[in-house]
Design a protein around this motif. Sequence first.
Motif: not given
Length: 277
Positions: A9, A18, A232, A234
């Motif tokens: 990331h 990513h 994001d 993640t």
Amino acid sequence: MGVLFEFEHFRADGLNWHVMHASDMDIVEPLWSGLWELGYGDDPRLNPFLRFGINNGEGEWLAVWRALAWVMTAGTNRVGLPAYYRDDAARNLGVDRTKATLIPWEYEVDLEKSTFTEANIRFIRARSAVHINPPPTEWEYDHRRLAGLVDLATFGDLTQLELAGGFDATSEISLFGVAGGDSQSLGSRLNTVQTPMLSEVLDDRDVFADLSVTRDRFPDTHSYFAFASHQDLTAPLLEKSNRFEAQWATYRRDYSSFTTLEDFADGVERLLCMPTA
């Protein structure tokens, strides 16, 4: 490879990226021996390539890449951008190529580069394949510098893009998860004179996935699997990839017991099973 998915990331060009890199040493060879020992036949329900985009060259692992791309764009309208093989993709999807959303740009990742920073070329001028024999039609020739966006309703539609370009030495599929639009609205963002910036093309809730694969493998070849978003990703990426890792582990435990194409199809359906929420 110990696991299928290991993403890095980072922030670049105003987006969260990513990215997974696979060199020739990371490739997971085809697992089930039936992929090279059995004839596939013409029944699309049992043919590993026609049903799943799996053959005895790339094997099962790339189908899991596509499945992860699909679930990571859940809740959006999916729009595919197949590099170069625009008309083949339209034919596979039963779409009139002259009615597709045509754009002057396509995304490019350079698979001769060993780092994503070098490989990420971004948007380039599009080009689409034309026939040599028989000669190209007038429409093909006039539109050879345009790519085509296609709306994807099912995971099977994404597999059809794989079938359109997966026979070449390399292939690239860009998948846009458009939260508030479709191929036409996305096309309006990409129908520009100046080179578009991905950060400006994507709205706040959109997700971009790119699958760039080297198929004729030799030392120092590379493949990249990348996601980009203003968000994001993640947490959801870890959650979804862990699910597929578990399904991959089950498949690796079971595949040696498969003796028929029916066994294989059932096993791959379990391997690619999508989360319901």
